[in-house]
Design a protein around this motif. Structure first.
Motif, PDB file in Angstrom:
ATOM      1  N   GLU A 274       5.641  15.462  -8.410  1.00  0.00           N
ATOM      2  CA  GLU A 274       6.588  14.444  -8.883  1.00  0.00           C
ATOM      3  C   GLU A 274       5.901  13.464  -9.829  1.00  0.00           C
ATOM      4  O   GLU A 274       6.437  13.122 -10.884  1.00  0.00           O
ATOM      5  CB  GLU A 274       7.157  13.711  -7.669  1.00  0.00           C
ATOM      6  CG  GLU A 274       8.225  12.704  -7.996  1.00  0.00           C
ATOM      7  CD  GLU A 274       8.760  12.061  -6.723  1.00  0.00           C
ATOM      8  OE1 GLU A 274       8.250  10.975  -6.346  1.00  0.00           O
ATOM      9  OE2 GLU A 274       9.668  12.640  -6.110  1.00  0.00           O
ATOM     10  N   LYS A 275       4.700  13.058  -9.477  1.00  0.00           N
ATOM     11  CA  LYS A 275       3.937  12.118 -10.321  1.00  0.00           C
ATOM     12  C   LYS A 275       3.619  12.741 -11.686  1.00  0.00           C
ATOM     13  O   LYS A 275       3.739  12.084 -12.711  1.00  0.00           O
ATOM     14  CB  LYS A 275       2.651  11.717  -9.600  1.00  0.00           C
ATOM     15  CG  LYS A 275       1.824  10.702 -10.332  1.00  0.00           C
ATOM     16  CD  LYS A 275       0.597  10.317  -9.538  1.00  0.00           C
ATOM     17  CE  LYS A 275      -0.259   9.339 -10.309  1.00  0.00           C
ATOM     18  NZ  LYS A 275      -1.483   8.983  -9.582  1.00  0.00           N
ATOM     19  N   ALA A 276       3.231  14.013 -11.689  1.00  0.00           N
ATOM     20  CA  ALA A 276       2.919  14.702 -12.946  1.00  0.00           C
ATOM     21  C   ALA A 276       4.153  14.792 -13.839  1.00  0.00           C
ATOM     22  O   ALA A 276       4.067  14.563 -15.053  1.00  0.00           O
ATOM     23  CB  ALA A 276       2.368  16.106 -12.658  1.00  0.00           C
ATOM     24  N   ILE A 277       5.299  15.093 -13.245  1.00  0.00           N
ATOM     25  CA  ILE A 277       6.549  15.195 -14.009  1.00  0.00           C
ATOM     26  C   ILE A 277       6.925  13.826 -14.574  1.00  0.00           C
ATOM     27  O   ILE A 277       7.254  13.704 -15.766  1.00  0.00           O
ATOM     28  CB  ILE A 277       7.693  15.754 -13.135  1.00  0.00           C
ATOM     29  CG1 ILE A 277       7.387  17.180 -12.686  1.00  0.00           C
ATOM     30  CG2 ILE A 277       9.031  15.651 -13.853  1.00  0.00           C
ATOM     31  CD1 ILE A 277       7.358  18.215 -13.773  1.00  0.00           C
ATOM     32  N   ILE A 278       6.872  12.806 -13.753  1.00  0.00           N
ATOM     33  CA  ILE A 278       7.230  11.453 -14.212  1.00  0.00           C
ATOM     34  C   ILE A 278       6.306  11.017 -15.347  1.00  0.00           C
ATOM     35  O   ILE A 278       6.760  10.465 -16.347  1.00  0.00           O
ATOM     36  CB  ILE A 278       7.198  10.448 -13.044  1.00  0.00           C
ATOM     37  CG1 ILE A 278       8.367  10.730 -12.101  1.00  0.00           C
ATOM     38  CG2 ILE A 278       7.236   9.007 -13.540  1.00  0.00           C
ATOM     39  CD1 ILE A 278       8.309   9.977 -10.789  1.00  0.00           C
ATOM     40  N   GLN A 279       5.010  11.287 -15.198  1.00  0.00           N
ATOM     41  CA  GLN A 279       4.054  10.909 -16.241  1.00  0.00           C
ATOM     42  C   GLN A 279       4.365  11.612 -17.553  1.00  0.00           C
ATOM     43  O   GLN A 279       4.315  11.019 -18.616  1.00  0.00           O
ATOM     44  CB  GLN A 279       2.622  11.229 -15.790  1.00  0.00           C
ATOM     45  CG  GLN A 279       1.574  10.647 -16.700  1.00  0.00           C
ATOM     46  CD  GLN A 279       1.660   9.133 -16.795  1.00  0.00           C
ATOM     47  OE1 GLN A 279       1.771   8.444 -15.799  1.00  0.00           O
ATOM     48  NE2 GLN A 279       1.630   8.614 -18.005  1.00  0.00           N
TER      49      GLN A 279
ATOM     50  N   ILE B  44       7.418  10.004 -19.149  1.00  0.00           N
ATOM     51  CA  ILE B  44       7.038   8.706 -19.738  1.00  0.00           C
ATOM     52  C   ILE B  44       6.273   8.928 -21.044  1.00  0.00           C
ATOM     53  O   ILE B  44       6.542   8.266 -22.056  1.00  0.00           O
ATOM     54  CB  ILE B  44       6.208   7.875 -18.738  1.00  0.00           C
ATOM     55  CG1 ILE B  44       7.103   7.395 -17.590  1.00  0.00           C
ATOM     56  CG2 ILE B  44       5.532   6.694 -19.432  1.00  0.00           C
ATOM     57  CD1 ILE B  44       6.356   6.777 -16.429  1.00  0.00           C
ATOM     58  N   ASN B  45       5.335   9.872 -21.046  1.00  0.00           N
ATOM     59  CA  ASN B  45       4.547  10.154 -22.252  1.00  0.00           C
ATOM     60  C   ASN B  45       5.404  10.674 -23.392  1.00  0.00           C
ATOM     61  O   ASN B  45       5.071  10.488 -24.558  1.00  0.00           O
ATOM     62  CB  ASN B  45       3.432  11.155 -21.944  1.00  0.00           C
ATOM     63  CG  ASN B  45       2.316  10.539 -21.139  1.00  0.00           C
ATOM     64  OD1 ASN B  45       2.189   9.327 -21.037  1.00  0.00           O
ATOM     65  ND2 ASN B  45       1.510  11.379 -20.531  1.00  0.00           N
ATOM     66  N   CYS B  46       6.497  11.336 -23.078  1.00  0.00           N
ATOM     67  CA  CYS B  46       7.399  11.865 -24.111  1.00  0.00           C
ATOM     68  C   CYS B  46       8.366  10.795 -24.618  1.00  0.00           C
ATOM     69  O   CYS B  46       9.174  11.063 -25.503  1.00  0.00           O
ATOM     70  CB  CYS B  46       8.205  13.038 -23.569  1.00  0.00           C
ATOM     71  SG  CYS B  46       7.225  14.492 -23.222  1.00  0.00           S
ATOM     72  N   ASN B  47       8.317   9.621 -24.040  1.00  0.00           N
ATOM     73  CA  ASN B  47       9.234   8.526 -24.381  1.00  0.00           C
ATOM     74  C   ASN B  47      10.689   8.934 -24.182  1.00  0.00           C
ATOM     75  O   ASN B  47      11.577   8.440 -24.856  1.00  0.00           O
ATOM     76  CB  ASN B  47       9.021   8.033 -25.812  1.00  0.00           C
ATOM     77  CG  ASN B  47       7.751   7.244 -25.942  1.00  0.00           C
ATOM     78  OD1 ASN B  47       7.364   6.507 -25.040  1.00  0.00           O
ATOM     79  ND2 ASN B  47       7.064   7.408 -27.054  1.00  0.00           N
ATOM     80  N   PHE B  48      10.926   9.850 -23.265  1.00  0.00           N
ATOM     81  CA  PHE B  48      12.293  10.284 -22.995  1.00  0.00           C
ATOM     82  C   PHE B  48      13.119   9.139 -22.439  1.00  0.00           C
ATOM     83  O   PHE B  48      14.327   9.080 -22.644  1.00  0.00           O
ATOM     84  CB  PHE B  48      12.291  11.461 -22.014  1.00  0.00           C
ATOM     85  CG  PHE B  48      13.673  11.935 -21.670  1.00  0.00           C
ATOM     86  CD1 PHE B  48      14.454  12.561 -22.619  1.00  0.00           C
ATOM     87  CD2 PHE B  48      14.203  11.731 -20.412  1.00  0.00           C
ATOM     88  CE1 PHE B  48      15.730  12.990 -22.324  1.00  0.00           C
ATOM     89  CE2 PHE B  48      15.481  12.162 -20.102  1.00  0.00           C
ATOM     90  CZ  PHE B  48      16.239  12.787 -21.062  1.00  0.00           C
ATOM     91  N   LEU B  49      12.460   8.202 -21.772  1.00  0.00           N
ATOM     92  CA  LEU B  49      13.193   7.090 -21.172  1.00  0.00           C
ATOM     93  C   LEU B  49      13.803   6.182 -22.228  1.00  0.00           C
ATOM     94  O   LEU B  49      14.682   5.385 -21.927  1.00  0.00           O
ATOM     95  CB  LEU B  49      12.288   6.292 -20.230  1.00  0.00           C
ATOM     96  CG  LEU B  49      11.763   7.100 -19.034  1.00  0.00           C
ATOM     97  CD1 LEU B  49      10.833   6.243 -18.190  1.00  0.00           C
ATOM     98  CD2 LEU B  49      12.897   7.633 -18.193  1.00  0.00           C
ATOM     99  N   GLU B  50      13.350   6.318 -23.480  1.00  0.00           N
ATOM    100  CA  GLU B  50      13.946   5.553 -24.567  1.00  0.00           C
ATOM    101  C   GLU B  50      15.398   5.963 -24.780  1.00  0.00           C
ATOM    102  O   GLU B  50      16.223   5.183 -25.217  1.00  0.00           O
ATOM    103  CB  GLU B  50      13.157   5.769 -25.872  1.00  0.00           C
ATOM    104  CG  GLU B  50      11.736   5.271 -25.838  1.00  0.00           C
ATOM    105  CD  GLU B  50      11.649   3.759 -26.009  1.00  0.00           C
ATOM    106  OE1 GLU B  50      12.436   3.201 -26.798  1.00  0.00           O
ATOM    107  OE2 GLU B  50      10.790   3.163 -25.349  1.00  0.00           O
TER     108      GLU B  50
END
Length: 144
Positions: free
Chosen positions: A109-114, A117-123
């Motif tokens: 789960e941590k690897a997926i979330i990271q 976040i790195n892909c800036n998908f949350l933007e």
């Protein structure tokens, strides 16, 4: 002026490309765990509810049992899952998480979330996108 091609104007093509790109991102993220994207989806299903019949996992993932069985077999061989015959229906098998799968849940789960976040998908407005895609899939699922 460039006129968009017929292919570039198709919603189905954009959904296909997004699906393919998600699968690639997840595959790279899951590689250290020796998991495929589909195997991860099986784990997600069992992390939500452990000890499911194989056919119920298939129904939730919309995978046929012929597609799912080899995936489950590989996951058993790699120590992620256990399989036992159902006491209620001897033709059915109950699939369960191993201790390895339970222990690795937070790391995966941590690897997926990271990665997200790195892909800036949350933007992007992920909640709106998810809602729209669920509506689209519901609509498309009702068409013959």
């Amino acid at each position: 002026m460039n006129t968009p091609s017929k292919l570039d104007q198709q919603l189905c093509f954009e959904v296909y490309k997004a699906s393919s790109n998600f699968a690639k991102i997840y595959a790279r993220t899951l590689e250290p765990f020796q998991l495929t994207f589909t195997q991860y989806l099986v784990l997600l299903t069992l992390w939500d509810e452990d000890h499911l019949l194989a056919k119920d996992i298939g129904n939730r993932l919309e995978l046929g049992i012929g597609t799912l069985n080899p995936i489950i077999t590989r996951m058993i061989d790699r120590g992620w899952l256990d399989k036992r015959q159902s006491e209620i229906d001897k033709r059915s098998f109950i699939i369960s998480l191993t201790e390895k799968a339970k222990n690795e849940e937070k790391l995966i789960e941590k690897a997926i979330i990271q990665k997200v976040i790195n892909c800036n998908f949350l933007e992007l407005n992920a909640e709106t996108l998810m809602s729209n895609l669920k509506d689209l899939n519901s609509f498309l699922g009702q068409i013959d």
